[in-house]
Structure formats: structure tokens, C-alpha cells
Write a protein that holds these residues in place. Sequence first.
Motif, PDB file in Angstrom:
ATOM      1  N   LYS A   1       0.846  -1.197   0.000  1.00  0.00           N
ATOM      2  CA  LYS A   1       0.000   0.000   0.000  1.00  0.00           C
ATOM      3  C   LYS A   1       0.882   1.248   0.000  1.00  0.00           C
ATOM      4  O   LYS A   1       1.976   1.242   0.558  1.00  0.00           O
ATOM      5  CB  LYS A   1      -0.913   0.026   1.230  1.00  0.00           C
ATOM      6  CG  LYS A   1      -1.942  -1.087   1.286  1.00  0.00           C
ATOM      7  CD  LYS A   1      -2.764  -1.001   2.545  1.00  0.00           C
ATOM      8  CE  LYS A   1      -3.763  -2.154   2.641  1.00  0.00           C
ATOM      9  NZ  LYS A   1      -4.503  -2.121   3.915  1.00  0.00           N
ATOM     10  N   ARG A   2       0.382   2.275  -0.630  1.00  0.00           N
ATOM     11  CA  ARG A   2       1.070   3.566  -0.595  1.00  0.00           C
ATOM     12  C   ARG A   2       0.662   4.262   0.700  1.00  0.00           C
ATOM     13  O   ARG A   2      -0.507   4.617   0.880  1.00  0.00           O
ATOM     14  CB  ARG A   2       0.679   4.403  -1.811  1.00  0.00           C
ATOM     15  CG  ARG A   2       1.412   5.729  -1.919  1.00  0.00           C
ATOM     16  CD  ARG A   2       1.062   6.422  -3.223  1.00  0.00           C
ATOM     17  NE  ARG A   2       1.712   7.716  -3.344  1.00  0.00           N
ATOM     18  CZ  ARG A   2       1.196   8.854  -2.886  1.00  0.00           C
ATOM     19  NH1 ARG A   2       0.018   8.847  -2.297  1.00  0.00           N
ATOM     20  NH2 ARG A   2       1.841   9.999  -3.026  1.00  0.00           N
TER      21      ARG A   2
ATOM     22  N   ASP B   1      -7.622   4.833   1.358  1.00  0.00           N
ATOM     23  CA  ASP B   1      -8.711   5.620   1.927  1.00  0.00           C
ATOM     24  C   ASP B   1      -8.922   5.317   3.404  1.00  0.00           C
ATOM     25  O   ASP B   1      -9.973   5.629   3.966  1.00  0.00           O
ATOM     26  CB  ASP B   1     -10.005   5.364   1.154  1.00  0.00           C
ATOM     27  CG  ASP B   1     -10.401   3.902   1.153  1.00  0.00           C
ATOM     28  OD1 ASP B   1      -9.554   3.057   1.533  1.00  0.00           O
ATOM     29  OD2 ASP B   1     -11.547   3.582   0.775  1.00  0.00           O
ATOM     30  N   LYS B   2      -7.921   4.713   4.050  1.00  0.00           N
ATOM     31  CA  LYS B   2      -8.017   4.366   5.461  1.00  0.00           C
ATOM     32  C   LYS B   2      -7.045   5.202   6.290  1.00  0.00           C
ATOM     33  O   LYS B   2      -5.909   5.464   5.877  1.00  0.00           O
ATOM     34  CB  LYS B   2      -7.700   2.884   5.682  1.00  0.00           C
ATOM     35  CG  LYS B   2      -8.701   1.923   5.038  1.00  0.00           C
ATOM     36  CD  LYS B   2     -10.043   1.973   5.736  1.00  0.00           C
ATOM     37  CE  LYS B   2     -10.994   0.912   5.170  1.00  0.00           C
ATOM     38  NZ  LYS B   2     -12.312   0.971   5.849  1.00  0.00           N
ATOM     39  N   LEU B   3      -7.487   5.611   7.474  1.00  0.00           N
ATOM     40  CA  LEU B   3      -6.648   6.383   8.377  1.00  0.00           C
ATOM     41  C   LEU B   3      -6.412   5.569   9.650  1.00  0.00           C
ATOM     42  O   LEU B   3      -7.369   5.185  10.338  1.00  0.00           O
ATOM     43  CB  LEU B   3      -7.305   7.716   8.733  1.00  0.00           C
ATOM     44  CG  LEU B   3      -6.520   8.612   9.684  1.00  0.00           C
ATOM     45  CD1 LEU B   3      -5.242   9.115   9.021  1.00  0.00           C
ATOM     46  CD2 LEU B   3      -7.369   9.794  10.147  1.00  0.00           C
ATOM     47  N   TYR B   4      -5.138   5.296   9.942  1.00  0.00           N
ATOM     48  CA  TYR B   4      -4.784   4.502  11.117  1.00  0.00           C
ATOM     49  C   TYR B   4      -4.059   5.378  12.133  1.00  0.00           C
ATOM     50  O   TYR B   4      -3.196   6.190  11.778  1.00  0.00           O
ATOM     51  CB  TYR B   4      -3.883   3.328  10.726  1.00  0.00           C
ATOM     52  CG  TYR B   4      -4.556   2.331   9.813  1.00  0.00           C
ATOM     53  CD1 TYR B   4      -5.405   1.345  10.307  1.00  0.00           C
ATOM     54  CD2 TYR B   4      -4.350   2.374   8.430  1.00  0.00           C
ATOM     55  CE1 TYR B   4      -6.022   0.426   9.467  1.00  0.00           C
ATOM     56  CE2 TYR B   4      -4.962   1.469   7.580  1.00  0.00           C
ATOM     57  CZ  TYR B   4      -5.793   0.495   8.108  1.00  0.00           C
ATOM     58  OH  TYR B   4      -6.416  -0.399   7.275  1.00  0.00           O
ATOM     59  N   LEU B   5      -4.425   5.198  13.399  1.00  0.00           N
ATOM     60  CA  LEU B   5      -3.790   5.917  14.495  1.00  0.00           C
ATOM     61  C   LEU B   5      -2.968   4.947  15.335  1.00  0.00           C
ATOM     62  O   LEU B   5      -3.467   3.897  15.754  1.00  0.00           O
ATOM     63  CB  LEU B   5      -4.855   6.572  15.385  1.00  0.00           C
ATOM     64  CG  LEU B   5      -4.389   7.112  16.744  1.00  0.00           C
ATOM     65  CD1 LEU B   5      -3.450   8.301  16.559  1.00  0.00           C
ATOM     66  CD2 LEU B   5      -5.583   7.490  17.611  1.00  0.00           C
TER      67      LEU B   5
END
Length: 264
Positions: free
Chosen positions: A67-68, A84-88
Motif C-alpha cells: 500500500k502507498r 482511503d483508510k486512516l490509522y492511528l
Amino acid sequence: MTKLFKIAFLSLLAGILLLPAASLPVRAAGSAAVEAGAGDKKRDKKKKQEADTAAKATPYEKLFKDKRVETVRGGGLTLHLAADKLYLELPDSLLGRGLMITTTIERTGDPGDGLAHQQPVPPYMVEFGRGKSDTLLYMREFAPVVIVDGSPAMREAVGRSNIGPIAASYAVKARTPDKKSSVVDVTALFVGDAKRLRPIDPEGGNTYGGWMTAKADYKKDRSMLTGVTGGKGCVSVVGELSYGTTVSFLGVLDLWKDKPQSIV
């Protein structure tokens, strides 16, 4: 010349195939079979190596594999924007600590719903915690501090009566390689129309001082995350959110209805 060569090759191949079985060159056939078998073994070995590599990959590595990913850090927090996913990445040391989330308008299609560089809603104070299971993190609204004069027992009783409500829960997707942080998917928090983070001024110009009723309907299919930034003690999420705004006189007569607009 190339065409003639190809035609000649095909004709020769057809001639060999039409020969009686007894006249076929045995050594050539055997060599072809050996080569085919060797090729199959090489392919099988390569597939096995790829399968072994995939099996050995940690959940953290699998999360971002092929994934980029755009990664930023600040204030002890790490954000990964992957597709299109945001990970914390939330360190264990920050569990139970107050975090402030603010919303700022960068650009807007309708100043009546908020102005550029305006913070249209109050800061959102939250804290993350873990329950009995290591597989979930809970986001709780930060409880207001209540100062009480009295005995320790009284202060404890008042504190127990003012806990913040749980606003959301997040499945832990992976632990970081150093085992000190949990990784959770917080995409929905920023592009899920969270009411406390909405970039819409509830008392904006479209309300005309209270004479008009302004309503903004969130359009999920037209909203997206566009980037992340970090540094100076914080991390930021950039997105473009779309709404259909309706303004009506006292909620009865529509001045305009479902007018499309975007806010960054």
C-alpha cells in the motif's frame, strides 16, 4: 521478414505433430519433459517461498503491505494514511490522558456555513482507554473537572458521579513492532460525520440571526481524506467533506434546498 519467420515456424511445428508416433525423436521429447518438470519445480518453490514470507509477516506489516502509505508524527501520536483508510498509532503511555481534537475550515463553498480559518465548533476533549480485552480501545469524552471542598471520600464520590460517556470503540488492528502502541482504524471519526467535529457553524450567516433554519445533510459518497500533516506537538487530518444545505424560513418555506457544497 518477421512474418515469414513466424509462418515457417508454425508450418514446421505442424509437420512434426503430424508425424507417426514411432518416428518422433525420443531424446527431444524426453528433454522437453525434463525441462517442463524443472520449470514446475521452480514455480512451486517460488510459490512456497512467497507463502512462507506472507505467513511470517506480522499483523503490523500486513496492515501496510503493498500500500502507498503517508505517515506523520507529532505529540506522541502517529498517523498512517493508507489509500482511503486512516490509522492511528496510540502509545500505551497516552491511554487515559486527555486529547484535544479541533476542527478548522481551510476552504469552503459557502461562507454562510463557516469562514476559512474559522473553528466552527468547540474543541472536542477525549481520552482513550482499554477494557478487560486487549482487542478494543474505547474513546471516552473527557469528563469535566469538578473541584469539591470536603473529605477525600466526598471528592471520590463526586468524581465517580461525573465520568465521561463512551463515544466510540475501535478494534485493535495490530500492535507496533516495539509492543508499546496499538494501531486502530479511525477513518470513520473524520469522514463519518461526527457531530462534535462537523465543520458547520450552527450560528453561521445562513441562519440570518435566527430567522432562518439552516440544515446540512452529509454526503458520504462525496467525502474523502486527502492528507495528513504532523509536527509541533500535534498531528492533523485533512479531508474534503460534502454536504447538501437547506435553508428555510422558520423551518416551513425553503429558501433553497439540498444545495451542494464542499468544505476542506
